[in-house]
Design a protein around this motif. Structure first.
Motif, PDB file in Angstrom:
ATOM      1  N   SER A  99       3.386  -4.056  11.158  1.00  0.00           N
ATOM      2  CA  SER A  99       3.053  -5.463  11.438  1.00  0.00           C
ATOM      3  C   SER A  99       3.771  -5.940  12.686  1.00  0.00           C
ATOM      4  CB  SER A  99       3.461  -6.346  10.257  1.00  0.00           C
ATOM      5  OG  SER A  99       2.829  -5.914   9.090  1.00  0.00           O
ATOM      6  N   GLN A 124      -4.897 -10.905   5.471  1.00  0.00           N
ATOM      7  CA  GLN A 124      -4.267  -9.589   5.425  1.00  0.00           C
ATOM      8  C   GLN A 124      -5.357  -8.572   5.692  1.00  0.00           C
ATOM      9  OE1 GLN A 124      -3.111 -10.457   1.364  1.00  0.00           O
ATOM     10  NE2 GLN A 124      -3.871  -8.479   0.687  1.00  0.00           N
ATOM     11  N   TRP A 128      -3.428  -1.930   5.025  1.00  0.00           N
ATOM     12  CA  TRP A 128      -2.025  -1.990   4.587  1.00  0.00           C
ATOM     13  C   TRP A 128      -1.703  -3.244   3.785  1.00  0.00           C
ATOM     14  CZ3 TRP A 128       0.615   2.341   4.515  1.00  0.00           C
ATOM     15  CH2 TRP A 128       0.166   3.388   5.338  1.00  0.00           C
ATOM     16  N   ASP A 129      -2.603  -4.218   3.723  1.00  0.00           N
ATOM     17  CA  ASP A 129      -2.414  -5.395   2.859  1.00  0.00           C
ATOM     18  C   ASP A 129      -1.087  -6.121   3.079  1.00  0.00           C
ATOM     19  OD1 ASP A 129      -4.835  -5.495   1.365  1.00  0.00           O
ATOM     20  OD2 ASP A 129      -4.170  -3.763   0.192  1.00  0.00           O
ATOM     21  N   ALA A 130      -0.526  -6.050   4.287  1.00  0.00           N
ATOM     22  CA  ALA A 130       0.808  -6.619   4.475  1.00  0.00           C
ATOM     23  C   ALA A 130       0.778  -8.141   4.578  1.00  0.00           C
ATOM     24  CB  ALA A 130       1.470  -6.015   5.708  1.00  0.00           C
ATOM     25  N   GLN A 132       1.104 -10.022   7.369  1.00  0.00           N
ATOM     26  CA  GLN A 132       2.194 -10.476   8.239  1.00  0.00           C
ATOM     27  C   GLN A 132       1.763 -10.785   9.664  1.00  0.00           C
ATOM     28  OE1 GLN A 132       5.933  -8.411   8.188  1.00  0.00           O
ATOM     29  NE2 GLN A 132       5.362  -7.184   6.437  1.00  0.00           N
TER      30      GLN A 132
END
Lengths: 266, 333
Positions: A99, A124, A128-130, A132
């Motif tokens: 990120s 998101q 990676w579903d982060a 950020q």
């Protein structure tokens, strides 16, 4: 309104879970055979949010996509939906970022495009579903950010944003320029029209590499990571489902109730 | 911050008491702090938090940093980031933990970028590596299809947000002693660039999904809004609540506030009825903590049967009425 949308190409999250494979030695996801990548769904909704503002009051929508092995049919989808420009950030130096380093490279691209009022991102990315990058981008550009938007309206140099929270929504007012991250509650993104697809086909994306952006190699891609990936693996699921049967669906239901009672589940 | 030390928890207070999510953070924070042999502290932001500070100590904190400022009355990102920046400068923690909820999800990335450090969001496992003493952060990725473990080397604090109900709180112990330290935020209203002007509650009536012991969820296969009444009937028998997949919410059949999954609510009831839903990883992320998952689906190959404990292969429209009748009879008897 000058708008930028960050849109990422990702493996199709709707692909059947059985097609999901990992190269554990390389800690990488193996792209599923025969399943084309897509624009991350929340990013498509970010494109939709920008286009709704363009519909209401006019403006220009520029899309930034960073990645490797980008497929023209995939990354041009925002253009075919109605976006005006496409910028592709392609360089080996941008690879394997997290990120932090991805937000850094995107911030350079936004600065190079310049003169933006809003930057839209998905809440998101489906890989990676982060969740950020949007906020990181805002921090790096020194501008405010409102997250998880379901509705965005622009008026008088301000944005009025409805953002989703667990028990309802909040209305937030923010001055421009600002970053807005978009959630699925915004509603379905529009379909590409035939005319849009034809126009997108003719449009040539602008391609920028690290040199074009003046990106510091130490801050980009894998070298710029703050967070190191140690392991990537598919969790083991125990397959112990007891299938309760019956002569009919109703009898199976009855047997299920009895079994659940016998096992003290209910 | 070479002298970074200890674990700091960003604490939240709900109705004057330490939020359940914060109790969980203090639980895991305490474990990490003991593995390091260092103290556990908690930051509480907002006015009137004296009682909550005591409670946080009872739940495991050695130190409580209280930042009292009118701008911190309710969560807004700009003043909260500024205040947490101050707390981190004073406390100099090795590790900072937040909850993956409305606030933490919005605050943690901003703070990580402001402090120039790494963050792992939505962690389901956190532990200390014995040799490096670094925080090992495990989180679901690719919509829950995979798990990834990260470390943040050479930056501090190492920041992680924790998924709800993934960690256990400690038992409350009011005899525990701790220290309360006040920090002046010194905030000016000009710090607020994005202002919350209105809050609208849309929550459905009845028992809260997150608290329900029995949850009955429907998916794309429900086929329409009216069919959710059948789920209501089953939920009502057990004093439970109705949930839904993202597909069902996006179709407009039910409000978005009952969405269960990666970007919705996380539930861990004793019994979870999964009706006419395929069991996509994104949905399972919100309910895999359920003690008993009962699947009703007409597709025997549906992924939900890989996660469920009990299953009936059949059309829910035929299964549910019979199930409701029999359960009613059993509960009455």
């Amino acid at each position: 309104m000058n708008m930028i949308v960050c849109a990422k190409q990702v493996p199709d999250p709707e692909a059947p879970p059985a097609t999901f494979k990992i190269d554990t030695a390389a800690n990488k996801v193996i792209p599923p055979q025969g399943v084309a990548p897509v624009i991350s769904p929340f990013d498509e909704q970010a494109v939709e949010a920008a286009l709704r503002i363009k519909d209401a009051q006019g403006g220009k929508v520029s899309v930034i996509t960073m990645g490797k092995n980008l497929l023209p049919d995939v990354v041009k989808k925002p253009l075919s939906m109605g976006a005006d420009e496409l910028y592709l950030l392609e360089d080996d130096a941008f690879e394997n970022g997290d990120s932090y380093s991805n937000a850094y490279v995107l911030s350079l691209a936004a600065k190079k495009i310049g003169d933006y009022d809003v930057i839209f991102c998905g809440r998101q990315a489906a890989d990676w579903d982060a969740g950020q990058v949007g906020m990181g981008l805002a921090e790096m550009l020194g501008i405010p950010c409102v997250t998880v938007a379901r509705k965005v309206e622009a008026a008088d140099g301000k944005l009025r944003v409805e953002r989703v929270v667990s028990d309802g929504y909040e209305v937030v007012e923010v001055r421009t320029p600002a970053v807005i991250t978009v959630s699925n509650e915004l509603g379905e993104p529009r379909y590409a029209t035939l005319k849009g697809i034809m126009a997108a086909g003719r449009k040539k994306p602008t391609v920028w590499n690290a040199g074009d952006l003046g990106a510091d190699p130490a801050k980009s891609g894998g070298a710029g990571r703050k967070s190191k990936l140690m392991k990537l693996f598919i969790p083991v699921r125990e397959g112990t489902c007891l299938i309760v049967e019956g002569e009919s669906a109703a009898e199976a239901a009855l047997n299920l109730a009895l079994k659940l009672r016998a096992d003290k589940v209910i | 911050m070479a002298d970074a030390k200890g674990v700091l928890v960003f604490g939240e207070v709900a109705d004057g008491t330490v939020a359940a999510a914060t109790q969980e953070l203090l639980g895991v924070g305490c474990r990490l702090a003991s593995a390091l042999g260092e103290p556990l502290s908690v930051a509480l932001l907002g006015p009137g938090l004296t009682a909550a500070a005591k409670e946080a100590i009872a739940f495991g904190a050695d130190k409580v940093y209280v930042v009292d400022d009118p701008l911190l009355q309710a969560y807004q990102p700009d003043p909260y980031v500024a205040a947490m920046e101050k707390v981190c400068a004073q406390a100099s923690p090795r590790i900072l933990l937040l909850s993956q909820n409305d606030v933490g999800r919005d605050l943690a990335p901003r703070l990580a970028f402001r402090l120039g450090t790494g963050l792992s969001t939505d962690c389901i496992d956190l532990c200390i590596d014995e040799s490096s003493k670094l925080l090992l952060e495990t989180r679901p990725v690719y919509g829950g299809n995979a798990l990834a473990q990260f470390v943040c080397e050479g930056c501090s604090p190492q920041i992680a947000t924790a998924r709800a109900k993934a960690f256990e709180a400690l038992a409350r112990d009011d005899s525990r002693q701790g220290e309360v330290i006040s920090i002046a935020a010194g905030l000016d209203a000009s710090v607020v660039r994005a202002a919350t002007v209105q809050k609208v509650k849309e929550e459905t009536e009845g028992v809260r999904l997150e608290d329900a012991v029995v949850v009955v969820s429907g998916g794309r296969g429900m086929g329409g809004a009216e069919n959710f009444q059948m789920l209501e009937a089953l939920a009502k028998l057990f004093g439970g609540a109705v949930g839904a997949t993202r597909a069902a919410c996006d179709s407009g059949w039910v409000p978005a506030t009952i969405q269960i999954g990666l970007t919705g609510k996380i539930v861990s009831p004793t019994v979870y009825f999964a009706v006419a839903l395929s069991g996509a990883s994104q949905h399972m992320a919100g309910c895999s903590g359920a003690k008993n998952i009962i699947a009703i689906n007409k597709d025997p190959e549906a992924n939900i049967f890989r996660a469920a404990h009990y299953g009936v292969v059949g059309d829910y429209k035929q299964v549910l009425p019979a199930l409701v009748e029999k359960c009613k009879e059993l509960l009455a008897g």
